[in-house]
Design a protein around this motif. Sequence first.
Motif, PDB file in Angstrom:
ATOM      1  N   THR A  50      20.228  -3.051 -23.835  1.00 18.71           N
ATOM      2  CA  THR A  50      20.102  -2.636 -25.229  1.00 18.71           C
ATOM      3  C   THR A  50      19.498  -3.719 -26.121  1.00 18.71           C
ATOM      4  O   THR A  50      18.921  -3.409 -27.163  1.00 18.71           O
ATOM      5  CB  THR A  50      21.480  -2.243 -25.784  1.00 18.71           C
ATOM      6  OG1 THR A  50      22.375  -3.352 -25.613  1.00 18.71           O
ATOM      7  CG2 THR A  50      22.034  -1.036 -25.042  1.00 18.71           C
ATOM      8  N   ARG A  51      19.611  -4.976 -25.734  1.00 18.23           N
ATOM      9  CA  ARG A  51      19.098  -6.069 -26.548  1.00 18.23           C
ATOM     10  C   ARG A  51      17.724  -6.502 -26.039  1.00 18.23           C
ATOM     11  O   ARG A  51      17.480  -6.563 -24.832  1.00 18.23           O
ATOM     12  CB  ARG A  51      20.055  -7.257 -26.539  1.00 18.23           C
ATOM     13  CG  ARG A  51      21.406  -6.934 -27.141  1.00 18.23           C
ATOM     14  CD  ARG A  51      22.222  -8.195 -27.325  1.00 18.23           C
ATOM     15  NE  ARG A  51      21.590  -9.139 -28.253  1.00 18.23           N
ATOM     16  CZ  ARG A  51      21.670  -9.046 -29.574  1.00 18.23           C
ATOM     17  NH1 ARG A  51      22.346  -8.057 -30.123  1.00 18.23           N
ATOM     18  NH2 ARG A  51      21.089  -9.942 -30.340  1.00 18.23           N
ATOM     19  N   ILE A  52      16.854  -6.795 -26.978  1.00 14.33           N
ATOM     20  CA  ILE A  52      15.483  -7.207 -26.664  1.00 14.33           C
ATOM     21  C   ILE A  52      15.395  -8.712 -26.813  1.00 14.33           C
ATOM     22  O   ILE A  52      15.594  -9.245 -27.917  1.00 14.33           O
ATOM     23  CB  ILE A  52      14.481  -6.514 -27.604  1.00 14.33           C
ATOM     24  CG1 ILE A  52      14.684  -5.006 -27.564  1.00 14.33           C
ATOM     25  CG2 ILE A  52      13.054  -6.887 -27.240  1.00 14.33           C
ATOM     26  CD1 ILE A  52      13.845  -4.260 -28.570  1.00 14.33           C
ATOM     27  N   PRO A  53      15.095  -9.444 -25.762  1.00 13.45           N
ATOM     28  CA  PRO A  53      14.999 -10.901 -25.881  1.00 13.45           C
ATOM     29  C   PRO A  53      13.673 -11.326 -26.513  1.00 13.45           C
ATOM     30  O   PRO A  53      12.668 -10.606 -26.451  1.00 13.45           O
ATOM     31  CB  PRO A  53      15.101 -11.379 -24.434  1.00 13.45           C
ATOM     32  CG  PRO A  53      14.543 -10.240 -23.631  1.00 13.45           C
ATOM     33  CD  PRO A  53      14.913  -8.983 -24.360  1.00 13.45           C
ATOM     34  N   GLY A  54      13.667 -12.489 -27.122  1.00 14.29           N
ATOM     35  CA  GLY A  54      12.433 -13.067 -27.652  1.00 14.29           C
ATOM     36  C   GLY A  54      11.867 -12.366 -28.854  1.00 14.29           C
ATOM     37  O   GLY A  54      10.639 -12.349 -29.038  1.00 14.29           O
ATOM     38  N   LEU A  55      12.689 -11.790 -29.698  1.00 11.36           N
ATOM     39  CA  LEU A  55      12.183 -11.135 -30.903  1.00 11.36           C
ATOM     40  C   LEU A  55      11.688 -12.176 -31.902  1.00 11.36           C
ATOM     41  O   LEU A  55      12.230 -13.276 -31.993  1.00 11.36           O
ATOM     42  CB  LEU A  55      13.282 -10.299 -31.555  1.00 11.36           C
ATOM     43  CG  LEU A  55      13.557  -8.911 -30.983  1.00 11.36           C
ATOM     44  CD1 LEU A  55      14.738  -8.291 -31.701  1.00 11.36           C
ATOM     45  CD2 LEU A  55      12.343  -8.012 -31.096  1.00 11.36           C
ATOM     46  N   ASP A  57      11.271 -14.058 -35.460  1.00  9.98           N
ATOM     47  CA  ASP A  57      12.332 -14.371 -36.418  1.00  9.98           C
ATOM     48  C   ASP A  57      12.461 -13.308 -37.498  1.00  9.98           C
ATOM     49  O   ASP A  57      13.578 -13.005 -37.957  1.00  9.98           O
ATOM     50  CB  ASP A  57      12.060 -15.733 -37.071  1.00  9.98           C
ATOM     51  CG  ASP A  57      12.173 -16.884 -36.071  1.00  9.98           C
ATOM     52  OD1 ASP A  57      12.815 -16.671 -35.023  1.00  9.98           O
ATOM     53  OD2 ASP A  57      11.616 -17.968 -36.340  1.00  9.98           O
ATOM     54  N   GLU A  58      11.343 -12.718 -37.897  1.00 10.44           N
ATOM     55  CA  GLU A  58      11.421 -11.732 -38.972  1.00 10.44           C
ATOM     56  C   GLU A  58      12.008 -10.397 -38.507  1.00 10.44           C
ATOM     57  O   GLU A  58      12.291  -9.518 -39.331  1.00 10.44           O
ATOM     58  CB  GLU A  58      10.034 -11.494 -39.582  1.00 10.44           C
ATOM     59  CG  GLU A  58       9.014 -10.880 -38.629  1.00 10.44           C
ATOM     60  CD  GLU A  58       8.248 -11.948 -37.866  1.00 10.44           C
ATOM     61  OE1 GLU A  58       7.193 -11.607 -37.291  1.00 10.44           O
ATOM     62  OE2 GLU A  58       8.707 -13.119 -37.881  1.00 10.44           O
ATOM     63  N   LEU A  59      12.183 -10.234 -37.186  1.00 14.18           N
ATOM     64  CA  LEU A  59      12.750  -8.991 -36.661  1.00 14.18           C
ATOM     65  C   LEU A  59      14.142  -9.182 -36.073  1.00 14.18           C
ATOM     66  O   LEU A  59      14.740  -8.221 -35.578  1.00 14.18           O
ATOM     67  CB  LEU A  59      11.829  -8.398 -35.581  1.00 14.18           C
ATOM     68  CG  LEU A  59      10.404  -8.060 -36.000  1.00 14.18           C
ATOM     69  CD1 LEU A  59       9.625  -7.491 -34.814  1.00 14.18           C
ATOM     70  CD2 LEU A  59      10.390  -7.076 -37.157  1.00 14.18           C
ATOM     71  N   ILE A  60      14.658 -10.390 -36.121  1.00 13.93           N
ATOM     72  CA  ILE A  60      15.959 -10.671 -35.518  1.00 13.93           C
ATOM     73  C   ILE A  60      17.054  -9.809 -36.136  1.00 13.93           C
ATOM     74  O   ILE A  60      17.918  -9.251 -35.439  1.00 13.93           O
ATOM     75  CB  ILE A  60      16.298 -12.164 -35.657  1.00 13.93           C
ATOM     76  CG1 ILE A  60      15.429 -12.998 -34.710  1.00 13.93           C
ATOM     77  CG2 ILE A  60      17.765 -12.407 -35.361  1.00 13.93           C
ATOM     78  CD1 ILE A  60      15.720 -12.759 -33.248  1.00 13.93           C
TER      79      ILE A  60
END
Length: 244
Positions: A50-55, A57-60
Amino acid sequence: MADQQESNTLASTFPNPPSFWRDFTPDKLARFDELKAVHAQQHGGDSAPTRIPGLPDELINLQPPLEPADGRWRVFGDQYMLDDKLPTLEEQGIANLPSTAPSDSRDVKHFDRALELKRLAKSLLLNFLELSGTLSRNASHAEGKVQDLRTLFINFHHILNEYRPHQARESAITMMQEHLDRTRTETMAIRTQVDKARRVLDGLESLSVPEVPKPLGDGDDGDWEAAALERESDSWAATDALFA
């Protein structure tokens, strides 16, 4: 300073929106949806993490946070836990006053909470009288007695909270019983009306209203119509008697 300001914001009765609400713009939401679709496609569709790695910073902030590692979080200044259970007095740093059973055996069915509540109530009254006497002699010595009263009240409230599961079960049982009784009453009323309608229909079938033959010649049509109306009136009167 920033941490203190954040803490004051969380403890406020009507807190301001969190600062990251500005990140939820249509453009950023569209970018996040695209990255989420690509991530799901790369990791097997619905079975993808469910979690996306490496997003960026503006999408964290668009990605939901993880559960608290210690299972605790604060909202409006109050602390909550993922495991919704009543913490012990020792876990809250409060002295455990009841003497009939240790704190680790509070849940045994033989623990007499009613007796313990009576003891605490008597202790509260006694400590209040002692506080009044202390205030009349030397108010500066009242701090310890106030602390004793606070400990007694917390212990009293803690035992009451142990009744909450029982109260919730009994409330649910009462609500379900009321719903069942109301449903049974409505069903009985419907069946009563159905039986009454069947009796009316059976009574209508048993009615036989003889027809008044119309004279063939030049007889008086007025007499024939009066007789027909009289027969119809008798039929309606019999029907009204069935519904009464």
